[in-house]
Design a protein around this motif. Structure first.
Motif, PDB file in Angstrom:
ATOM      1  N   SER A   5     -34.788 -19.609 112.172  1.00 41.66           N
ATOM      2  CA  SER A   5     -35.294 -18.618 112.836  1.00 41.66           C
ATOM      3  C   SER A   5     -35.838 -17.590 111.708  1.00 41.66           C
ATOM      4  O   SER A   5     -35.402 -17.596 110.505  1.00 41.66           O
ATOM      5  N   ARG A   6     -37.237 -16.914 112.018  1.00 43.01           N
ATOM      6  CA  ARG A   6     -37.723 -16.056 111.039  1.00 43.01           C
ATOM      7  C   ARG A   6     -38.187 -14.934 111.749  1.00 43.01           C
ATOM      8  O   ARG A   6     -38.445 -14.987 112.922  1.00 43.01           O
ATOM      9  N   GLU A   7     -38.812 -13.939 110.879  1.00 44.06           N
ATOM     10  CA  GLU A   7     -39.485 -12.926 111.820  1.00 44.06           C
ATOM     11  C   GLU A   7     -40.728 -13.603 112.603  1.00 44.06           C
ATOM     12  O   GLU A   7     -41.713 -14.386 112.567  1.00 44.06           O
ATOM     13  N   ALA A  50     -34.710  -8.781 110.891  1.00 42.90           N
ATOM     14  CA  ALA A  50     -36.316  -8.996 111.072  1.00 42.90           C
ATOM     15  C   ALA A  50     -36.674  -8.419 112.444  1.00 42.90           C
ATOM     16  O   ALA A  50     -37.761  -8.589 112.780  1.00 42.90           O
ATOM     17  N   GLY A  61     -29.848 -11.520 108.466  1.00 44.01           N
ATOM     18  CA  GLY A  61     -31.462 -11.897 108.469  1.00 44.01           C
ATOM     19  C   GLY A  61     -32.217 -11.720 109.726  1.00 44.01           C
ATOM     20  O   GLY A  61     -33.337 -11.063 109.867  1.00 44.01           O
ATOM     21  N   TYR A  62     -31.506 -12.359 110.650  1.00 41.53           N
ATOM     22  CA  TYR A  62     -32.019 -12.030 112.041  1.00 41.53           C
ATOM     23  C   TYR A  62     -32.085 -10.871 112.534  1.00 41.53           C
ATOM     24  O   TYR A  62     -33.501 -10.340 113.115  1.00 41.53           O
TER      25      TYR A  62
END
Lengths: 494, 484
Positions: B352-354, B102, B98-99
């Protein structure tokens, strides 16, 4: 009976119940969490009862023994067993858990599932400490109790809870880490064995005994707590929620006293005898000096916390006098203190839930509004002061009698507690309960609810039963305490 | 083949490495023909490769076999460590998906580099020759440098890559210098022959050897990141993208441990009194500086970097015990550490995310209200790192402490215990932030199902292995016993 491993059930049932409660999740299911906690704690208490009925008070050694290999690499066994001392503490623990669940029923309304689960898991872990016959198993349970208590103080505590929780945690961790080094020494010295039985039989040179004694002393004296490492206790008690204070005072402090009895005395008897004076002096300082400190407290919880330290001074005093009367007195004092301090913290909790203050000065004339509460509070205050006919008297009397056998001055100094204890407890009682109604908050007080009457009654019955007819309690102790002292009297120098 | 005059080596023991190399090349080619939306093909191929590789390792006979003119050894220790390397790398890729997605790093290069790094680690673990050790180390290091720089428009990442590269090159230089001295003194580069040459010489060139040992310890110290060779660790951990930090902070520690075993134990065990003293110093310094400096960090990646330094100090304590008991417990410690480190960085990746790194301690505030389950996973990880029962971290510390105590370093055990108490404070602070404080943002935590599953399993494994540590402990100790 052999089909059901009783001790394992006593340990794991509350823990499993706690985990199940965690799965009820958010506060939408708070009712379910409470119900499960009540069922779990009562079941935990009921499975502990066969221990009481099945216990053979005349037999030597450990009973209900279970033993299975656990970590072969280190020769660690899942080895459980109890004697009279552990039996009483386990029963006290299981009973207290039920009361704490009931006491937190209405008061705790945020993250209920986690609160209830923490107490049930804690209860199982502490039963584990009292049952363990293997050094590493003992240590694992002993240390693991820190985690739920840390969470309880930190999440549901008062304004200064973070400081108190971290202080509590680090203080106790320091002590127990040094004990871990001692356990490793014993493990290697005993030829790679963690079994208590091997350690009891192991000859140890004197200098090593002294080092092991001090390492264990750090762990257990912090838990008891003894002067001068007691400063975490008032902080922790003041900030902890009522349930946390009750469990802390009623059971967790006993882990220290129990550790002295189970490890220090039999494993390093020579050092224990040589250094007994050191412990006795610290205990007497706790009894007298901390008694005086309690006198001037303005905060009720702090006062009871200091009174706990003072009363636990009796426990360590009794343990290190090396005679049967005093040692039995010490164990009785542990149980009695469990009932009385638990009850007093619940009393303060009852007031705090209504007024949201723990300051003595904010109260006065409570009896006018809460007569039922005032009578219960009276009984527990009297027990705390050591009035004959209550449980508080039995332990103190036995310890003072044991002390008199050793030295008049020990007995005289220990005896001051009868004056100091009465002074600080009754003076607080007078200021809070008697007099004219002090302010609007007190005027608005409502007397005990049925739920509160329930747990008060249970505790009151325990306090009275133990005070009026202590024989059932002392009977189960005789053989265990005498065996322990016989073991502690033997020299283990190589 | 006889006519060439070149004996064909037995390839079977190196089958996992050969498979990995082939598969990495195939993935590199396949990825060229993939569009961005079908990148999952190379991702799945990478995971399948690691699984296949782990299977190949696991299906070996478990005996000790030498091949390639005794340059390459396959023994139980190597097998166990390599399986864990494959698992760890696969876990890292799943956590990081995912990290990196993004941040525009979800590309074939990442997978290929990760596989090459894994290959480097496996070669290091199996090398029984100074040159092969060095080859494996460089393959790993170069892959890691490039992975750090993969996010090429991020200034901190590029700076971290530069620092990592310069200091890593210095460390390689030190290591090579030490190796050349060992070669000069013994006339061979095969580890077993070095050991017998030192034992057989009636007048071993002690000072050359001693100097060689010192350089080797310094070089390995750099790679492990122990004080005083630790300066790069916090900066690189901090600057690198979190999905790469988790890589640097986990699997390569197992390879570095193998490096330590091969060099100091297989080759230089006769010099034990020399390197033991050095390791005592390094371990005490690492524990002290790692734990003390971690307290003042506000960035969780930096904090975990300093915590890594102190954990590596513990590993060295196990190694310096200088017997099988000590090596076995050090190996157990490394494996336990990798498990905890994966969970800890996995949590940072989870939050964490975008456009949001979640790398400050305060980002963990109130996690218990946002997601009780993941807060519990982090709680277990932190208590395990602090060494509290019933978690695996406790047994890791216990086994190391008993080993060093048995080796006659009781004072070191006491020092380690006191310093780990200091360490407990900053782990506790994370728990405090998660449980006692109110959350700052209530963005829902919605990881992909595979990450959710893996992180939960990772957290639970810390607890389950804490209640039943026997299998893993026995595996590590037995594999060391049959290998050294």
């Amino acid at each position: 009976m052999n089909a059901l491993p009783l001790l394992s059930t006593v340990i794991w049932l509350p823990i499993v119940a706690g985990i199940v409660i965690l799965f009820t999740g958010s506060d939408r299911n708070a009712g379910l969490a409470r119900l499960l906690a009540l069922v779990g704690s009562i079941a935990g208490f009921l499975v502990a009862l066969p221990l009481w009925t099945g216990f053979d008070a005349t037999a030597h050694g450990f009973q209900f023994v279970e033993r299975a290999p656990w970590i072969e690499t280190f020769n660690v066994f899942y080895h459980l067993g109890i004697d009279g001392i552990s039996l009483l503490l386990i029963l006290l623990n299981c009973l207290t858990t039920v009361l704490v669940v009931i006491a937190g029923w209405k008061v705790i309304d945020t993250r209920v599932a986690q609160y209830m689960a923490a107490f049930l898991i804690l209860s199982g872990l502490m039963n584990g400490v009292f049952c363990a016959l293997d050094g590493l198993l003992f240590y694992v349970f002993f240390e693991a109790t820190l985690i739920p208590m840390f969470i309880v103080i930190g999440v549901w505590g008062g304004p200064n809870r973070v400081y108190a929780a971290i202080k509590f945690f680090l203080y106790t961790l320091l002590g127990s880490l040094l004990a871990l080094v001692a356990l490793i020494y014993l493990y290697l010295a005993a030829g790679n064995s963690f079994a208590f039985q091997d350690w009891y039989a192991l000859p140890i040179p004197f200098y090593a005994q002294v080092l092991v004694f001090f390492a264990l002393f750090f762990a257990f004296s912090v838990k008891v707590p003894m002067v001068p490492v007691h400063t975490w206790l008032p902080d922790a008690h003041v900030e902890a929620p009522t349930g946390g204070s009750v469990v802390l005072a009623a059971i967790m402090l006993k882990l220290g006293g129990y550790g002295f009895l189970r490890l220090s005395l039999p494993i390093v008897p020579d050092a224990s005898r040589e250094l007994a004076l050191f412990i006795i002096v610290l205990s007497l300082i706790a009894v007298v000096y901390i008694g005086l400190v309690a006198l001037v407290q303005a905060d009720m919880k702090k006062l009871i916390a200091y009174s706990s330290i003072s009363h636990m001074g009796f426990v360590t005093l009794g343990i290190f006098l090396f005679n049967a009367v005093a040692a039995e007195g010490a164990v009785i004092q542990m149980i009695s203190h469990g009932f009385v301090s638990g009850a007093l913290f619940l009393c303060v909790g009852v007031l705090y839930d209504r007024v949201h203050s723990r300051q003595i000065a904010d109260y006065g004339g409570v009896v006018n509004r809460m007569p039922v509460f005032a009578s219960f509070f009276m009984l527990f205050a009297m027990a705390n002061a050591g009035l004959p006919g209550t449980s508080g008297f039995v332990g103190e009397f036995l310890v003072i009698m044991g002390a008199a056998k050793v030295s008049f001055w020990y007995a005289a100094l220990a005896g001051t507690t009868l004056i100091l204890g009465a002074a600080y407890t009754l003076w607080m009682y007078k200021r809070v309960v008697f007099g004219a109604v002090a302010n609007a908050h007190v005027a608005a007080l409502v007397d005990l609810s049925a739920r509160e009457v329930l747990f008060m009654t249970v505790l009151a019955l325990c306090v009275l039963a133990m005070g009026i007819y202590p024989a059932p309690f002392t009977e189960v102790l005789h053989v265990s305490v005498n065996d322990l002292l016989a073991q502690a009297a033997k020299s283990k120098l190589p | 083949m006889q006519s060439i005059g070149f004996p064909v080596p037995d390839l079977a023991p190196a089958a996992p490495e050969i498979f990995l190399l082939t598969a990495a090349c195939v993935i590199l080619m396949v990825d060229l023909f993939l569009k961005d939306e079908s990148r999952w093909v190379s991702y799945s191929l990478t995971l399948a490769t690691l699984a296949g590789c782990a299977y190949l390792i696991g299906s070996g006979s478990g005996a000790t076999v030498y091949t390639f003119s005794d340059m390459f050894v396959r023994d139980p220790m190597a097998d166990v460590l390599k399986v864990f390397v494959c698992i760890a790398v696969a876990g890292i890729l799943i956590y990081g998906r995912g990290y990196v997605g993004a941040r525009g790093m979800y590309r074939g290069e990442l997978f290929v580099l990760a596989l090459f790094a894994a290959l480097g680690m496996m070669v290091m673990i199996s090398a029984s020759h100074l040159l092969l050790l060095y080859l494996g180390l460089e393959l790993l290091s170069l892959s890691l440098y490039s992975m750090v720089a993969l996010q090429r428009d991020s200034r901190p990442a590029v700076e971290a890559a530069m620092k990592y590269f310069v200091l890593g090159a210095l460390a390689s230089g030190l290591l090579l210098y030490g190796m050349s001295m060992i070669y000069g003194a013994t006339g061979t580069m095969q580890l077993g022959q070095i050991a017998s040459a030192i034992a057989a010489a009636d007048n071993p060139k002690v000072w050359v050897l001693g100097l060689g040992v010192a350089f080797i310890v310094a070089g390995v110290g750099f790679k492990l990141g122990v004080v005083p060779f630790h300066m790069w660790v916090p900066d690189v951990y901090h600057g690198a993208p979190t999905a790469i930090t988790i890589f640097i902070g986990s699997a390569p520690k197992m390879a570095a441990f193998a490096l330590l075993m091969r060099l100091l134990v297989s080759a230089l065990e006769a010099m034990v009194s020399d390197w033991q003293q050095m390791l005592v110093l390094l371990s005490v310094l690492s524990l002290a500086i790692g734990n003390l400096t971690a307290i003042v960090q506000t960035n969780i990646k930096r904090m975990l970097a300093y915590s890594t330094i102190s954990h590596m100090g513990f590993v060295l304590i196990g190694v310096l015990a200088g017997d099988l008991n000590g090596y076995g417990s050090a190996m157990f410690y490394v494996v336990a550490y990798v498990l905890m480190s994966l969970a800890a960085f996995g949590m940072v990746l989870l939050l964490s995310r975008e456009g949001f790194e979640a790398d400050m301690l305060d980002d963990f505030k109130g996690l218990n209200q946002r997601s009780p389950w993941y807060a519990f996973v982090m709680l277990l990880t932190m208590f395990s790192m602090a060494g509290l029962p019933p978690t695996i971290g406790f047994y890791a510390k216990l086994s190391v402490l008993q080993a060093v105590f048995a080796a006659g370093y009781a004072w070191l055990a006491v020092v380690a215990v006191v310093l780990s108490l200091i360490g407990a404070f900053y782990y506790l602070r994370i728990v405090k932030l998660m449980y006692f404080d109110a959350p700052q943002d209530m963005t829902p935590i919605l990881p992909q199902p595979d990450m959710r599953l893996l992180l939960s399993a990772n957290g639970l494994s810390i607890l389950v292995l804490g209640i039943l540590p026997q299998p893993l402990m026995a595996l590590c100790i037995a594999s060391i016993q049959y290998s050294l």
